[in-house]
Design a protein around this motif. Sequence first.
Motif, PDB file in Angstrom:
ATOM      1  N   GLU A 200       0.823  -1.219   0.000  1.00 42.72           N
ATOM      2  CA  GLU A 200       0.000   0.000   0.000  1.00 42.72           C
ATOM      3  C   GLU A 200       0.849   1.259   0.000  1.00 42.72           C
ATOM      4  O   GLU A 200       0.461   2.282  -0.561  1.00 42.72           O
ATOM      5  N   ARG A 201       2.007   1.160   0.618  1.00 43.84           N
ATOM      6  CA  ARG A 201       2.908   2.319   0.687  1.00 43.84           C
ATOM      7  C   ARG A 201       3.683   2.499  -0.623  1.00 43.84           C
ATOM      8  O   ARG A 201       4.221   3.568  -0.886  1.00 43.84           O
ATOM      9  N   ASN A 202       3.757   1.427  -1.410  1.00 40.14           N
ATOM     10  CA  ASN A 202       4.537   1.451  -2.654  1.00 40.14           C
ATOM     11  C   ASN A 202       3.641   1.018  -3.814  1.00 40.14           C
ATOM     12  O   ASN A 202       3.651  -0.146  -4.219  1.00 40.14           O
ATOM     13  N   GLU A 203       2.863   1.939  -4.328  1.00 43.04           N
ATOM     14  CA  GLU A 203       1.938   1.616  -5.408  1.00 43.04           C
ATOM     15  C   GLU A 203       2.706   1.038  -6.609  1.00 43.04           C
ATOM     16  O   GLU A 203       3.731   1.571  -7.026  1.00 43.04           O
ATOM     17  N   GLY A 204       2.172  -0.074  -7.126  1.00 41.03           N
ATOM     18  CA  GLY A 204       2.832  -0.712  -8.263  1.00 41.03           C
ATOM     19  C   GLY A 204       3.782  -1.823  -7.869  1.00 41.03           C
ATOM     20  O   GLY A 204       4.440  -2.405  -8.726  1.00 41.03           O
ATOM     21  N   LEU A 205       3.834  -2.154  -6.565  1.00 43.58           N
ATOM     22  CA  LEU A 205       4.690  -3.243  -6.093  1.00 43.58           C
ATOM     23  C   LEU A 205       3.824  -4.349  -5.502  1.00 43.58           C
ATOM     24  O   LEU A 205       2.937  -4.082  -4.686  1.00 43.58           O
ATOM     25  N   THR A 206       4.067  -5.592  -5.913  1.00 47.32           N
ATOM     26  CA  THR A 206       3.345  -6.740  -5.370  1.00 47.32           C
ATOM     27  C   THR A 206       4.346  -7.823  -4.970  1.00 47.32           C
ATOM     28  O   THR A 206       5.283  -8.109  -5.718  1.00 47.32           O
ATOM     29  N   LEU A 207       4.141  -8.404  -3.798  1.00 45.98           N
ATOM     30  CA  LEU A 207       4.945  -9.547  -3.349  1.00 45.98           C
ATOM     31  C   LEU A 207       4.120 -10.807  -3.553  1.00 45.98           C
ATOM     32  O   LEU A 207       2.982 -10.895  -3.069  1.00 45.98           O
ATOM     33  N   ALA A 208       4.657 -11.763  -4.280  1.00 41.35           N
ATOM     34  CA  ALA A 208       3.904 -12.976  -4.604  1.00 41.35           C
ATOM     35  C   ALA A 208       4.772 -14.202  -4.396  1.00 41.35           C
ATOM     36  O   ALA A 208       5.993 -14.145  -4.491  1.00 41.35           O
ATOM     37  N   GLY A 209       4.116 -15.332  -4.111  1.00 46.26           N
ATOM     38  CA  GLY A 209       4.856 -16.579  -3.925  1.00 46.26           C
ATOM     39  C   GLY A 209       4.098 -17.506  -3.006  1.00 46.26           C
ATOM     40  O   GLY A 209       2.987 -17.208  -2.553  1.00 46.26           O
ATOM     41  N   ASN A 210       4.708 -18.653  -2.694  1.00 48.84           N
ATOM     42  CA  ASN A 210       3.993 -19.652  -1.895  1.00 48.84           C
ATOM     43  C   ASN A 210       3.968 -19.336  -0.404  1.00 48.84           C
ATOM     44  O   ASN A 210       3.486 -20.138   0.389  1.00 48.84           O
ATOM     45  N   PHE A 211       4.449 -18.131  -0.024  1.00 55.64           N
ATOM     46  CA  PHE A 211       4.305 -17.679   1.357  1.00 55.64           C
ATOM     47  C   PHE A 211       2.960 -16.980   1.549  1.00 55.64           C
ATOM     48  O   PHE A 211       2.665 -16.454   2.626  1.00 55.64           O
ATOM     49  N   ARG A 212       2.142 -17.012   0.505  1.00 56.16           N
ATOM     50  CA  ARG A 212       0.880 -16.274   0.518  1.00 56.16           C
ATOM     51  C   ARG A 212      -0.191 -17.087  -0.213  1.00 56.16           C
ATOM     52  O   ARG A 212      -0.006 -17.453  -1.361  1.00 56.16           O
ATOM     53  N   ASN A 213      -1.276 -17.389   0.464  1.00 54.22           N
ATOM     54  CA  ASN A 213      -2.442 -18.043  -0.170  1.00 54.22           C
ATOM     55  C   ASN A 213      -2.199 -19.472  -0.632  1.00 54.22           C
ATOM     56  O   ASN A 213      -2.815 -19.922  -1.596  1.00 54.22           O
ATOM     57  N   GLY A 214      -1.311 -20.205   0.028  1.00 57.62           N
ATOM     58  CA  GLY A 214      -1.167 -21.625  -0.275  1.00 57.62           C
ATOM     59  C   GLY A 214       0.170 -22.005  -0.885  1.00 57.62           C
ATOM     60  O   GLY A 214       0.743 -21.245  -1.654  1.00 57.62           O
ATOM     61  N   ILE A 215       0.642 -23.219  -0.551  1.00 59.96           N
ATOM     62  CA  ILE A 215       1.980 -23.648  -0.974  1.00 59.96           C
ATOM     63  C   ILE A 215       1.976 -24.615  -2.149  1.00 59.96           C
ATOM     64  O   ILE A 215       3.001 -24.829  -2.774  1.00 59.96           O
ATOM     65  N   SER A 216       0.830 -25.232  -2.462  1.00 61.15           N
ATOM     66  CA  SER A 216       0.814 -26.276  -3.492  1.00 61.15           C
ATOM     67  C   SER A 216       0.931 -25.674  -4.886  1.00 61.15           C
ATOM     68  O   SER A 216       0.684 -24.479  -5.092  1.00 61.15           O
ATOM     69  N   VAL A 217       1.255 -26.518  -5.866  1.00 58.43           N
ATOM     70  CA  VAL A 217       1.342 -26.056  -7.258  1.00 58.43           C
ATOM     71  C   VAL A 217      -0.013 -25.511  -7.729  1.00 58.43           C
ATOM     72  O   VAL A 217      -0.065 -24.427  -8.317  1.00 58.43           O
ATOM     73  N   PRO A 218      -1.150 -26.215  -7.474  1.00 59.18           N
ATOM     74  CA  PRO A 218      -2.442 -25.636  -7.864  1.00 59.18           C
ATOM     75  C   PRO A 218      -2.728 -24.295  -7.186  1.00 59.18           C
ATOM     76  O   PRO A 218      -3.273 -23.381  -7.817  1.00 59.18           O
ATOM     77  N   ASP A 219      -2.356 -24.172  -5.909  1.00 56.09           N
ATOM     78  CA  ASP A 219      -2.531 -22.889  -5.214  1.00 56.09           C
ATOM     79  C   ASP A 219      -1.768 -21.790  -5.939  1.00 56.09           C
ATOM     80  O   ASP A 219      -2.286 -20.685  -6.152  1.00 56.09           O
ATOM     81  N   CYS A 220      -0.529 -22.071  -6.301  1.00 53.90           N
ATOM     82  CA  CYS A 220       0.312 -21.069  -6.966  1.00 53.90           C
ATOM     83  C   CYS A 220      -0.236 -20.709  -8.347  1.00 53.90           C
ATOM     84  O   CYS A 220      -0.186 -19.544  -8.759  1.00 53.90           O
ATOM     85  N   ILE A 221      -0.779 -21.701  -9.056  1.00 51.13           N
ATOM     86  CA  ILE A 221      -1.396 -21.427 -10.363  1.00 51.13           C
ATOM     87  C   ILE A 221      -2.596 -20.502 -10.187  1.00 51.13           C
ATOM     88  O   ILE A 221      -2.728 -19.490 -10.895  1.00 51.13           O
TER      89      ILE A 221
END
Length: 453
Positions: free
Chosen positions: A416-437
């Motif tokens: 929110e402090r850095n508009e245009g920046l997103t952190l993504a990966g299996n540390f967020r919303n699930g670790i499995s391959v389907p989760d990542c897809i």
Amino acid sequence: MSKKINRVAIVGAGITGLVTAWKLQKFGVEVDVFERKAEPGGAIKTVKEDDWQVEYGPNTLLLKDRLVAEFITELGLNGEKKTANPEASKRFVVKNGVLEPLPSSLKSAATTPLFSFGGKLRVLAEPFIPKSSDRDQTVAEFVERRLGKEMLDYAINPFVAGIYANRPEYLSLRHAFPMMDDLEQEYGSMIWGTFAGSKKRKERGRIERELISFEKGMQQLPLTVAKQLNSMYLNHEVRSIKKQDGKWSVESSLGKFGPYDQIILNIPIYKLNNDLVPATSEELKILNKVNYPPLSVMLLGFKKEDVKHELDGFGFLVPEQENRKILGALFSSTLFDDRAPQDMHLLTVFVGGGRQPELADKNSEELLKIVMAELEDLIGLKGEPQFKDHVYWPQSIPGYHVGYDEILDTIKNIEERNEGLTLAGNFRNGISVPDCIKNGLRLADQLAGSVSY
């Protein structure tokens, strides 16, 4: 409503980043993907050596979501799909040194030696256990309260080791297994919720389960996605990102790139630093609380005549109560054909994790002695390996610990402090391959469609 994005940089060619790039490209967004290694895929890696085909990372993909199935179809991979052999539906758990099959029916549940008569009765009491007011309990606390200690020790403990390479005492139920938490919160019972919620799960896109890989192994998935991307920079380690006049730039080991409207950092959380993320030292300290336990994977091939057990299943898991030095093993050549020569068995054995981290970093010779002794005892192994390989993951799978909201809130604050920046990966919303897809597809939809993430 956020402004339209035209050009995006994605740092890290793991499956989440690749899928995000693929979908953004379909929206007409110009995407550059940067990867420090020589090939894409992250932890998904398949190695072919003579007639042996082994997986260094995920071995299978559980297809149960329509969104993921449609993605594989659109990639053109349906003809390359390999469905696991029927024998793989049988799974074993070690009890008193014996591989016992997990119950697959009410009759087998009633007769299984995995649980005592009292333990089975305790499970039947589950619908009458009141739900907890604690919204961030450990997996162990939840299971022992609702299902009893035997179910924790001989079902959930090995199950958690097989998925997270960790202990149920270390993981938050709400973050690591949100569906189990949802069943308790919505229905007051896992048993009632499993039956009552089946229609709702179908409405949410659930399809009939199918355990799959691909003809050339799991890495065929990220390689296929990568081939369909317009711009990928391999062997480019990104050293810093910067924002100036509302635009982002990337500096890699081979030059400076930009400007970009959006940066997606698809790298493990432990690799984040001040050069890559505009974060305070306190925020980075919080993010470093995420534990990635070390894990060793031993890939071993044996003559079929040297293995007493039929290996007629997916593999086996070892409960912590058994006091053994391995977490479990996959029967890889039973799972899929053409993974080993016809007269050979291929096993994938896991050592270490959050349960015994001190074992994971032993050298190959020491580990082989440990694993051979365990396999001799558990599956009647005689004879030497005809194939062997050892993969060491010093930081394997992120553990969603109790208090993980602090991690997610910190990530959200940085974004929110850095508009245009997103952190993504299996540390967020699930670790499995389907989760990542699914995460990659949704992130692309949200960025291109101006929907909040």
